[in-house]
Each structure stands twice: as C-alpha cells, then as structure tokens.
Design an enzyme around this catalytic site. Structure first.
Site, PDB file in Angstrom:
ATOM      1  N   ASN A   9      -6.740  13.159  -4.510  1.00  0.00           N
ATOM      2  CA  ASN A   9      -6.801  13.981  -5.718  1.00  0.00           C
ATOM      3  C   ASN A   9      -6.339  13.117  -6.883  1.00  0.00           C
ATOM      4  O   ASN A   9      -5.146  12.856  -7.025  1.00  0.00           O
ATOM      5  CB  ASN A   9      -5.885  15.207  -5.547  1.00  0.00           C
ATOM      6  CG  ASN A   9      -5.770  16.019  -6.825  1.00  0.00           C
ATOM      7  OD1 ASN A   9      -6.550  15.846  -7.751  1.00  0.00           O
ATOM      8  ND2 ASN A   9      -4.797  16.917  -6.855  1.00  0.00           N
ATOM      9  N   TRP A  10      -7.304  12.702  -7.700  1.00  0.00           N
ATOM     10  CA  TRP A  10      -6.954  11.796  -8.808  1.00  0.00           C
ATOM     11  C   TRP A  10      -6.355  12.534  -9.996  1.00  0.00           C
ATOM     12  O   TRP A  10      -5.918  11.899 -10.955  1.00  0.00           O
ATOM     13  CB  TRP A  10      -8.204  11.006  -9.242  1.00  0.00           C
ATOM     14  CG  TRP A  10      -8.512   9.839  -8.348  1.00  0.00           C
ATOM     15  CD1 TRP A  10      -8.027   9.607  -7.095  1.00  0.00           C
ATOM     16  CD2 TRP A  10      -9.386   8.741  -8.644  1.00  0.00           C
ATOM     17  NE1 TRP A  10      -8.536   8.429  -6.582  1.00  0.00           N
ATOM     18  CE2 TRP A  10      -9.371   7.882  -7.515  1.00  0.00           C
ATOM     19  CE3 TRP A  10     -10.179   8.396  -9.733  1.00  0.00           C
ATOM     20  CZ2 TRP A  10     -10.119   6.702  -7.459  1.00  0.00           C
ATOM     21  CZ3 TRP A  10     -10.922   7.226  -9.678  1.00  0.00           C
ATOM     22  CH2 TRP A  10     -10.890   6.381  -8.558  1.00  0.00           C
ATOM     23  N   LYS A  11      -6.395  13.854  -9.965  1.00  0.00           N
ATOM     24  CA  LYS A  11      -5.861  14.648 -11.084  1.00  0.00           C
ATOM     25  C   LYS A  11      -6.453  14.138 -12.412  1.00  0.00           C
ATOM     26  O   LYS A  11      -7.620  13.775 -12.439  1.00  0.00           O
ATOM     27  CB  LYS A  11      -4.329  14.613 -11.101  1.00  0.00           C
ATOM     28  CG  LYS A  11      -3.726  14.900  -9.730  1.00  0.00           C
ATOM     29  CD  LYS A  11      -2.257  15.119  -9.778  1.00  0.00           C
ATOM     30  CE  LYS A  11      -1.711  15.197  -8.360  1.00  0.00           C
ATOM     31  NZ  LYS A  11      -0.356  15.675  -8.301  1.00  0.00           N
ATOM     32  N   HIS A  93      -4.684  24.491  -6.506  1.00  0.00           N
ATOM     33  CA  HIS A  93      -3.614  23.477  -6.522  1.00  0.00           C
ATOM     34  C   HIS A  93      -2.398  24.059  -7.244  1.00  0.00           C
ATOM     35  O   HIS A  93      -2.541  24.776  -8.242  1.00  0.00           O
ATOM     36  CB  HIS A  93      -4.112  22.213  -7.214  1.00  0.00           C
ATOM     37  CG  HIS A  93      -3.191  21.052  -7.025  1.00  0.00           C
ATOM     38  ND1 HIS A  93      -2.019  20.925  -7.744  1.00  0.00           N
ATOM     39  CD2 HIS A  93      -3.235  19.993  -6.189  1.00  0.00           C
ATOM     40  CE1 HIS A  93      -1.397  19.830  -7.355  1.00  0.00           C
ATOM     41  NE2 HIS A  93      -2.112  19.239  -6.413  1.00  0.00           N
ATOM     42  N   GLU A  95      -0.433  22.854  -9.292  1.00  0.00           N
ATOM     43  CA  GLU A  95      -0.372  22.544 -10.737  1.00  0.00           C
ATOM     44  C   GLU A  95      -1.215  23.542 -11.526  1.00  0.00           C
ATOM     45  O   GLU A  95      -0.857  23.918 -12.644  1.00  0.00           O
ATOM     46  CB  GLU A  95      -0.825  21.093 -10.982  1.00  0.00           C
ATOM     47  CG  GLU A  95       0.234  20.106 -10.505  1.00  0.00           C
ATOM     48  CD  GLU A  95      -0.275  18.719 -10.181  1.00  0.00           C
ATOM     49  OE1 GLU A  95      -1.447  18.405 -10.479  1.00  0.00           O
ATOM     50  OE2 GLU A  95       0.502  17.943  -9.593  1.00  0.00           O
ATOM     51  N   GLU A 163       0.775  22.289   0.834  1.00  0.00           N
ATOM     52  CA  GLU A 163       1.430  21.395  -0.121  1.00  0.00           C
ATOM     53  C   GLU A 163       2.712  22.041  -0.634  1.00  0.00           C
ATOM     54  O   GLU A 163       2.663  22.863  -1.566  1.00  0.00           O
ATOM     55  CB  GLU A 163       0.506  21.113  -1.309  1.00  0.00           C
ATOM     56  CG  GLU A 163      -0.790  20.421  -0.932  1.00  0.00           C
ATOM     57  CD  GLU A 163      -1.322  19.611  -2.102  1.00  0.00           C
ATOM     58  OE1 GLU A 163      -1.428  18.395  -1.955  1.00  0.00           O
ATOM     59  OE2 GLU A 163      -1.595  20.183  -3.166  1.00  0.00           O
ATOM     60  N   GLY A 169       4.415  14.761  -5.925  1.00  0.00           N
ATOM     61  CA  GLY A 169       4.754  13.789  -6.963  1.00  0.00           C
ATOM     62  C   GLY A 169       6.235  13.492  -7.086  1.00  0.00           C
ATOM     63  O   GLY A 169       6.661  12.881  -8.074  1.00  0.00           O
ATOM     64  N   SER A 208       3.571  13.793  -1.656  1.00  0.00           N
ATOM     65  CA  SER A 208       4.217  12.479  -1.515  1.00  0.00           C
ATOM     66  C   SER A 208       3.844  11.757  -0.215  1.00  0.00           C
ATOM     67  O   SER A 208       4.670  11.053   0.367  1.00  0.00           O
ATOM     68  CB  SER A 208       5.733  12.611  -1.657  1.00  0.00           C
ATOM     69  OG  SER A 208       6.059  13.069  -2.962  1.00  0.00           O
ATOM     70  N   GLY A 229      -2.167  12.590  -3.777  1.00  0.00           N
ATOM     71  CA  GLY A 229      -2.273  12.401  -5.221  1.00  0.00           C
ATOM     72  C   GLY A 229      -2.066  10.942  -5.597  1.00  0.00           C
ATOM     73  O   GLY A 229      -2.972  10.124  -5.502  1.00  0.00           O
ATOM     74  N   GLY A 230      -0.846  10.602  -5.999  1.00  0.00           N
ATOM     75  CA  GLY A 230      -0.545   9.274  -6.530  1.00  0.00           C
ATOM     76  C   GLY A 230      -1.030   8.125  -5.664  1.00  0.00           C
ATOM     77  O   GLY A 230      -1.573   7.138  -6.179  1.00  0.00           O
TER      78      GLY A 230
HETATM   79  C1  PEP Z   1      -1.282  16.531  -4.881  1.00  0.00           C
HETATM   80  O1  PEP Z   1      -1.290  16.555  -6.099  1.00  0.00           O
HETATM   81  O2  PEP Z   1      -2.048  17.259  -4.241  1.00  0.00           O
HETATM   82  C2  PEP Z   1      -0.352  15.625  -4.233  1.00  0.00           C
HETATM   83  C3  PEP Z   1      -0.135  15.768  -2.966  1.00  0.00           C
HETATM   84  O3  PEP Z   1       0.248  14.685  -5.046  1.00  0.00           O
HETATM   85  P1  PEP Z   1       1.230  13.499  -4.539  1.00  0.00           P
HETATM   86  O4  PEP Z   1       0.567  12.871  -3.324  1.00  0.00           O
HETATM   87  O5  PEP Z   1       1.274  12.560  -5.690  1.00  0.00           O
HETATM   88  O6  PEP Z   1       2.524  14.102  -4.194  1.00  0.00           O
END
Ligand code: PEP
Length: 247
Positions: A9-11, A93, A95, A163, A169, A208, A229-230
């Site tokens: 997920n590049w957001k 999500h 967010e 999640e 994050g 994470s 994500g990251g």
């Molecule tokens: C996400 O945004 O779905 C996520 C899991 O982010 P991260 O891996 O950066 O925690």
C-alpha cells in the site's frame, strides 16, 4: 491452504519515477508462488498497470466510491479502477476510517461496488490501542468483519486485512501469539459464515511488517500474507517480504 498475498500500500507516495521500484522488484523476483500486488496512488495506476502487464505483479486501488459514477468530486469509482487495469482495491483502511469517518456500512457498500466491477476487495479491520488495552480487540474486529463484509463473499472476491491501528506506521507490532489469536478468531468467523469458502479466504496481517519480522509473521497460522505500507515503497525492502511469503 490459501495462496499467500504480498500486498503493498503506497498510500500518498510516489511520482512517475517510482515505477522503477516495480521494475526492480520484478527483476529481483520475476516468478513467485505467492501473489504480489502494489496499490499505488490513483495517479500512477494506469502507468503501473502497463508496466506490470507482462509481470506477475497485480495493481490495485486504495479506495473506491460506492457509486459507479456521478457528482462526487475527487472520488474514483470501482469501474474506473478496473478501467486502469486494477484487479484489487483496499477498502476501509484505518486511515480512511479515521480521517473521513468511513463506517462499516459504507465499506460494505464499497465492497459490493468493487465486486460489481470484478475487483477483489481487501477489507481492513483492526482495533485501536485503547480498544486493545480495554480487552475489546475481538469484539471490535468481529463487529467490523460482520458489518463491513457483504453476505455473498467468496475466497476469490474477498481478502481480509487485520491491521491493528496502533501498529500502522509505528514500528510496533503485536506478539506472534496475539497475531495468531486474532487471525484464528477471524478464520473461525469466516468459516462460520461462509463455510468452505471461508476456509480459503486470505487473511493478511498489516502493521509495521518489514524485512526483519516478515518471516516470523508469515509462519503464524492463518496468516495468508501481508498488507505492507512503508516497507513496500522500496523494492530492496519489499523483495524480502515477498520472499518470506514465498517460502
Ligand atoms: C498500512 O498502511 O496498511 C500499513 C500496514 O502500513 P505500515 O506497513 O507502514 O505500518
């Protein structure tokens, strides 16, 4: 056993030059047993879908509107995502739940819209830290799952992403036994509701996940992949997660 899925997920990250990361990922790992998916920002979807055309990498959206078209400035419909070449869409999500107040009912409507456009929906659920500390994790996750997922889900059309909001994050993750507890709970809810299909539905862990913890998380029972994500932004990181899920 469901086929594992490594989903990035590049957001709101990535300009055109970031397409080089997808090429680098493919160069490092052109074939794999797990499915690999990147969900870039909408501005990159069409060009990424073209780049991925002859690769084992799927492209997905990060959200869709519940309607197919209309006066919804700034929104994108599921058929529009499919028109770019997308085959998946992330829905609900945390967010989006937090920033835009998305409800489980809206996510359910969006999931139906995704299916009508032949997209596989990745429905995200998870508790906040306050909810975990109050020992409400399973109640919260169970309620989100019950309302966000429509009745006619199948293993081909639904992926669930667990999640924990506090792990996204932050560099913090639940323990492996905490992950197992929630994933087993979700599996049981899915099989209670959808029978044999529920046993085949993929349940991703997200929060994470990184090259160091991916192999341990991937080995937890009922973890069928990761929503990342990251660590999905750079091919040099994501490749290790793909390899962990490929093992
Ligand atoms: C996400 O945004 O779905 C996520 C899991 O982010 P991260 O891996 O950066 O925690």
């Amino acid at each position: 056993m469901p086929k594992k899925l490594a989903a990035g997920n590049w957001k709101m990250n990535g300009l055109r030059e970031a397409l080089a990361e997808v090429k680098a990922l493919n160069d490092a790992c052109p074939t794999h047993d797990c499915d690999v998916l990147i969900c870039p920002p909408a501005t990159l979807m069409r060009s990424m879908a073209k780049v991925c055309d002859d690769m084992q990498i799927d492209v997905g959206g990060q959200d869709c509107h519940e309607n197919t078209s209309g006066a919804h400035t700034g929104d994108i419909s599921a058929p529009m995502l499919a028109d770019t070449g997308a085959t998946y869409v992330i829905l609900g999500h945390s967010e989006r739940r937090a920033t835009y107040g998305e409800t489980d009912r809206q996510i359910r409507a969006k999931t139906t819209a995704a299916w009508n456009a032949n997209l596989t929906a990745i429905v995200c659920i998870g508790e906040t830290l306050e909810e975990r500390d109050a020992a409400n994790t399973l109640d919260i996750v169970g309620a989100q799952l019950a309302t966000s997922v429509p009745d006619n889900a199948t293993a081909a059309t639904l992926v669930v992403a667990y999640e924990p909001v506090w792990a996204i994050g932050t560099g913090k993750t639940p323990t492996l036994s905490e992950i197992e507890e929630v994933h087993t709970f979700i599996r049981n809810r899915l099989t209670d509701r959808f029978g044999a299909e529920g046993a085949e539905m993929r349940i991703l862990y997200g929060g994470s996940m990184n090259p160091k913890n991916a192999a341990d998380i991937a080995a937890v029972p009922n973890v069928d992949g990761g929503l990342v994500g990251g660590a999905s932004l750079k091919a040099s990181d994501f490749i290790h997660i793909v390899q962990a899920l490929n093992a």
